[in-house]
Design an enzyme around this catalytic site. Sequence first.
Site, PDB file in Angstrom:
ATOM      1  N   ASP A 186       0.857  -1.179   0.000  1.00 46.18           N
ATOM      2  CA  ASP A 186       0.000   0.000   0.000  1.00 46.18           C
ATOM      3  C   ASP A 186       0.898   1.235   0.000  1.00 46.18           C
ATOM      4  O   ASP A 186       1.916   1.280   0.707  1.00 46.18           O
ATOM      5  CB  ASP A 186      -0.886  -0.026   1.259  1.00 46.18           C
ATOM      6  CG  ASP A 186      -1.944   1.051   1.239  1.00 46.18           C
ATOM      7  OD1 ASP A 186      -3.057   0.762   0.768  1.00 46.18           O
ATOM      8  OD2 ASP A 186      -1.660   2.170   1.715  1.00 46.18           O
ATOM      9  N   ASN A 194      -2.718  13.016  -2.633  1.00 47.53           N
ATOM     10  CA  ASN A 194      -3.788  13.575  -3.460  1.00 47.53           C
ATOM     11  C   ASN A 194      -4.174  14.972  -2.997  1.00 47.53           C
ATOM     12  O   ASN A 194      -4.415  15.873  -3.817  1.00 47.53           O
ATOM     13  CB  ASN A 194      -5.015  12.666  -3.420  1.00 47.53           C
ATOM     14  CG  ASN A 194      -4.919  11.509  -4.397  1.00 47.53           C
ATOM     15  OD1 ASN A 194      -4.304  11.637  -5.449  1.00 47.53           O
ATOM     16  ND2 ASN A 194      -5.503  10.379  -4.059  1.00 47.53           N
ATOM     17  N   HIS A 199      -5.551  14.881  -7.772  1.00 50.64           N
ATOM     18  CA  HIS A 199      -5.759  13.484  -8.151  1.00 50.64           C
ATOM     19  C   HIS A 199      -4.997  13.094  -9.413  1.00 50.64           C
ATOM     20  O   HIS A 199      -4.619  11.924  -9.581  1.00 50.64           O
ATOM     21  CB  HIS A 199      -7.253  13.211  -8.340  1.00 50.64           C
ATOM     22  CG  HIS A 199      -8.007  13.204  -7.047  1.00 50.64           C
ATOM     23  ND1 HIS A 199      -7.976  12.146  -6.173  1.00 50.64           N
ATOM     24  CD2 HIS A 199      -8.805  14.141  -6.467  1.00 50.64           C
ATOM     25  CE1 HIS A 199      -8.716  12.410  -5.110  1.00 50.64           C
ATOM     26  NE2 HIS A 199      -9.235  13.623  -5.260  1.00 50.64           N
ATOM     27  N   ASP A 203      -2.737   9.899  -9.550  1.00 49.67           N
ATOM     28  CA  ASP A 203      -2.853   8.828 -10.552  1.00 49.67           C
ATOM     29  C   ASP A 203      -1.502   8.529 -11.179  1.00 49.67           C
ATOM     30  O   ASP A 203      -1.155   7.366 -11.428  1.00 49.67           O
ATOM     31  CB  ASP A 203      -3.847   9.229 -11.641  1.00 49.67           C
ATOM     32  CG  ASP A 203      -5.296   9.153 -11.165  1.00 49.67           C
ATOM     33  OD1 ASP A 203      -5.534   8.597 -10.077  1.00 49.67           O
ATOM     34  OD2 ASP A 203      -6.176   9.640 -11.901  1.00 49.67           O
ATOM     35  N   GLU A 230      -5.019   2.441  -3.775  1.00 48.89           N
ATOM     36  CA  GLU A 230      -3.556   2.533  -3.811  1.00 48.89           C
ATOM     37  C   GLU A 230      -2.891   1.233  -3.380  1.00 48.89           C
ATOM     38  O   GLU A 230      -1.713   1.222  -3.031  1.00 48.89           O
ATOM     39  CB  GLU A 230      -3.080   3.689  -2.917  1.00 48.89           C
ATOM     40  CG  GLU A 230      -3.324   3.500  -1.443  1.00 48.89           C
ATOM     41  CD  GLU A 230      -4.679   4.011  -0.957  1.00 48.89           C
ATOM     42  OE1 GLU A 230      -4.777   4.327   0.241  1.00 48.89           O
ATOM     43  OE2 GLU A 230      -5.615   4.107  -1.774  1.00 48.89           O
TER      44      GLU A 230
END
Length: 317
Positions: A186, A194, A199, A203, A230
């Site tokens: 993770d 973010n 975002h 990404d 994630e």
Amino acid sequence: MPQLPPPQPFDQDDIYRTLLESTQAIPWKIDWASQRYVYVGPQIEALLGWRTDDWGTVQDWIDRIHPDERDQVVRRCVELSQAGVDHEADYRALTADQRYVWVRETVHVLRNAQGGTEALVGFIFDIHERKQTEQRLLALQRELQALSYQDSLTRVANRRRFDEALEQAWAQAQATQTPLSLLVLDIDFFKQLNDCYGHQTGDQALVQVAQALAQVCDKCNDLVARYGGEEFVVLLPKVGLDIARQVAERFRRLLQEQAIPHARSPFGQQVTVSIGAGSLVPQPGQDCAGFVHAVDQLLYAAKNAGRNRVVAQAVLL
């Protein structure tokens, strides 16, 4: 009233020949004893470019079958012809200008009074366009299937592909009593990433992490997948705990070298990951869902221990 001339006698063989040579199918006949062509329809030149006198023996036919289909087609046709069984075959035939086109050949076996094979008669049909269409549809089907197993953002495998691969690897490991390892990882402080950058940058970080993970796990049997959000997983068939730990640590080092910016991370202001690594040899009565849950708990142990680390452990179910 004038008398009409009497009908003229006709040659039945000429009528049959005219009918055969007016069809799109290409007729032929082979004498079994000599393995020579007795007749080949002139339509053969329009399809393949070879003249009728270019077909002397069965070897001419064999030499003009594409190498990928040659052995199988020849073996099957010879066996069925010897057995007196009618048959058909699809293959790519070589043209006079050295191209290949798909044809279908239907074969009827003529027997002598003793029941042995005397001759073969058949037709060659042009199926090239149909075969090309079938191949395009098959390629499209494979492409769509591949896309259905791929995460649209990171281009690694998706959760669906992982679930199927895990079941297959679990069954194989259980049957062969070989180890199976799993990494669950993770991205640390992803929400803050973010919030800080937006975002779109988040990404991009997911893509970079996935690419780095795929770079480390480049063995053909390893599977890298985005598990959700994630979180990523790596399936390692036939790999024990020591190797799984090494793979996890190698990935952490590579990510550190790449130094993906993360201003709100306490670890050098760059993206890091927490990893749970588990391994076991599946036993009867155990299930793979329990294995994933156990390794997921190792991930949480890594987070609770301060993040940016690997917690590796043999799994007991």
